[in-house]
Design an enzyme around this catalytic site. Structure first.
Site, mmCIF file in Angstrom:
data_model
loop_
_atom_site.group_PDB
_atom_site.id
_atom_site.type_symbol
_atom_site.label_atom_id
_atom_site.label_comp_id
_atom_site.label_asym_id
_atom_site.label_seq_id
_atom_site.Cartn_x
_atom_site.Cartn_y
_atom_site.Cartn_z
ATOM 1 N N TRP A 130 0.873 -1.176 0.000
ATOM 2 C CA TRP A 130 0.000 0.000 0.000
ATOM 3 C C TRP A 130 0.910 1.227 0.000
ATOM 4 O O TRP A 130 1.838 1.305 0.806
ATOM 5 C CB TRP A 130 -0.868 -0.037 1.257
ATOM 6 C CG TRP A 130 -1.821 1.098 1.426
ATOM 7 C CD1 TRP A 130 -2.717 1.571 0.514
ATOM 8 C CD2 TRP A 130 -1.989 1.881 2.611
ATOM 9 N NE1 TRP A 130 -3.434 2.605 1.052
ATOM 10 C CE2 TRP A 130 -3.013 2.823 2.343
ATOM 11 C CE3 TRP A 130 -1.397 1.891 3.870
ATOM 12 C CZ2 TRP A 130 -3.437 3.760 3.280
ATOM 13 C CZ3 TRP A 130 -1.821 2.822 4.810
ATOM 14 C CH2 TRP A 130 -2.833 3.751 4.514
ATOM 15 N N ASP A 211 -1.004 -5.531 9.109
ATOM 16 C CA ASP A 211 -2.033 -4.571 8.720
ATOM 17 C C ASP A 211 -3.225 -5.391 8.228
ATOM 18 O O ASP A 211 -3.086 -6.187 7.289
ATOM 19 C CB ASP A 211 -1.486 -3.647 7.614
ATOM 20 C CG ASP A 211 -2.450 -2.504 7.300
ATOM 21 O OD1 ASP A 211 -3.575 -2.498 7.843
ATOM 22 O OD2 ASP A 211 -2.078 -1.618 6.510
ATOM 23 N N LYS A 246 -13.752 -0.245 5.568
ATOM 24 C CA LYS A 246 -14.390 -1.104 4.570
ATOM 25 C C LYS A 246 -15.341 -2.083 5.243
ATOM 26 O O LYS A 246 -16.421 -2.369 4.734
ATOM 27 C CB LYS A 246 -13.379 -1.921 3.757
ATOM 28 C CG LYS A 246 -11.939 -1.488 3.823
ATOM 29 C CD LYS A 246 -11.582 -0.396 2.892
ATOM 30 C CE LYS A 246 -10.176 0.083 3.164
ATOM 31 N NZ LYS A 246 -9.727 1.116 2.303
HETATM 32 C C1 LMR Z 1 -6.815 2.146 -0.547
HETATM 33 O O1 LMR Z 1 -5.812 1.443 -0.543
HETATM 34 O O2 LMR Z 1 -7.322 2.587 -1.586
HETATM 35 C C2 LMR Z 1 -7.514 2.466 0.755
HETATM 36 O O3 LMR Z 1 -6.851 1.864 1.806
HETATM 37 C C3 LMR Z 1 -7.761 3.904 0.947
HETATM 38 C C4 LMR Z 1 -6.532 4.645 1.331
HETATM 39 O O4 LMR Z 1 -6.554 5.309 2.361
HETATM 40 O O5 LMR Z 1 -5.535 4.591 0.621
#
Ligand code: LMR
Length: 398
Positions: A130, A211, A246
């Protein structure tokens, strides 16, 4: 000269910046597959029936709006702890749970605590991960590196590469893992791989940090927490960040948590005291509405059952959309094995499209995804599916 004159313009956020660009796009048939938000058949964020019930009850509650404690709403923290760790460990006193501003807030609280305990530790995140992981830990002062995770040629997890990297990591290295629904790839570790990761962390004296922002979006609420159970069973001290964005559809309420699983209750209490110092210096105490909503849903058996069932139907709908997306691309003549689309789990499909193809998808067709090739399949619906499928097929063909 103004004090701010030399300030450079920061680039747009790689995920939320896509939503900004999407919102500014005047095309009526645009589709946002950028951010990880679940949309229903009609393209709207659903409000869970259980959440609606609690919201109605809270709306009639005219209690004063006092501050919550620094670490958050106690019934919420207790409910989340049980959801993540199961009743036995939750009751042991070994886990300290702190309410956070979404999963990101939970990660940030933990980063602050870790910066106090082990400021020179290195943080390893998966390659890829992420986008915000790296930025969040770097801004908390950590050196951030990567462990191999995704093997693009084999469209699989590079388990061997990952384990080799973990085994070579210095003791005390913080290892950021995705407990389920890996973001962005959607590729999960198998149960046996998790055992090997747990063993590598135990043998190497590493600090596992899980996470888990998508609990319930891969298999079920309980099954998606199996990785957490494995770390707990190994008796390790570890951290878990969780989110209700979510899983309860409470994105804008910013409700999440971070839990510290320690060796014993006194240790957990001391870590909790440090987490409170971090929270107090950033935002003092969290907001209450989302936490009260989640606590009430989880504490009321009928609402909890309803919530899990609704989450299950969202999971099933995403799977249906994956299947339809794959079939659509196959029928459009996209060559190669597209089984990865239905094999990946969670909200995302890691499409393998290049940044250039993703830019064309956006510019020529109004279909927004991330430059990494990540597409949020949880935002597909019968109304936008053929448009998205045709657009993706077109950018792949030429
Ligand atoms: C995402 O990966 O799109 C979500 O977790 C929203 C974010 O805060 O990035």
């Amino acid at each position: 000269m103004s004090f701010f004159a030399p300030v450079p313009l920061a680039p747009r956020d790689p995920i939320l910046g896509v939503t900004e660009a999407f919102n500014a796009d005047p095309r009526p048939d645009k589709v946002n597959l950028g951010v990880g938000v679940y949309l229903d058949e009609s393209g709207r964020i659903p409000v869970f029936a259980s959440v609606k019930t609690v919201k109605k009850a809270l709306a009639t509650d005219l209690a004063p709006h006092s501050y919550l404690p620094i670490d958050g709403f106690a019934p919420y923290n207790a409910a989340v702890k049980e959801l993540v760790f199961g009743p036995e460990l939750a009751a042991s006193g070994r886990v300290a749970t702190v309410q956070g501003l979404g999963g990101t807030g939970g990660l940030r609280i933990a980063a602050g605590v870790l910066a106090g305990i082990a400021p020179s530790a290195k943080v390893l995140v998966s390659d890829p991960s992420w986008e915000n992981h790296e930025s969040l830990f770097s801004r908390a002062g950590f050196e951030v590196g990567h462990y191999p995770y995704y093997d693009p040629a084999g469209r699989r997890v590079d388990v061997e590469g990952m384990l080799a990297c973990l085994r070579a990591a210095a003791p005390g290295t913080i290892i950021l893992l995705h407990a389920c629904c890996h973001n962005p790839t959607g590729y999960e570790l198998a149960a046996g791989d998790w055992d090997a990761v747990v063993a590598a962390c135990a043998e190497g004296g590493l600090v596992p940090f899980l996470d888990m922002a998508y609990q319930g979006f891969a298999r079920s609420v309980a099954e998606d927490a199996e990785a957490v159970a494995k770390f707990a069973a190994a008796g390790l001290s570890f951290i878990v960040a969780t989110s209700c964005s979510k899983t309860f559809g409470l994105y804008g309420e910013r409700v999440g948590a971070v839990s510290f699983a320690a060796a014993e209750a006194d240790e957990a209490a001391r870590v909790l005291s440090q987490a409170k110092v971090v929270v107090r210096s950033i935002y003092s105490s969290p907001p209450s509405f989302g936490a009260k909503t989640v606590a009430s849903v989880l504490a009321t058996p009928a609402l909890r059952a309803d919530w899990e069932a609704e989450l299950g139907s969202m999971r099933d709908r995403i799977k249906d959309m994956r299947a339809a997306f794959r079939t659509g691309l196959e029928q459009a003549g996209v060559p190669g094995d597209l089984s990865y689309i239905t094999h990946q789990t969670g909200m995302f499909s890691y499409s393998g499209l290049t940044p250039e193809q993703m830019r064309r998808l956006r510019a020529d067709f109004g279909v927004y995804g991330l430059e990494s090739g990540r597409l949020c399949v949880a935002a597909l619906n019968p109304g936008n599916l053929s448009r998205v499928t045709e657009a993706v097929a077109a950018v792949i063909r030429n």
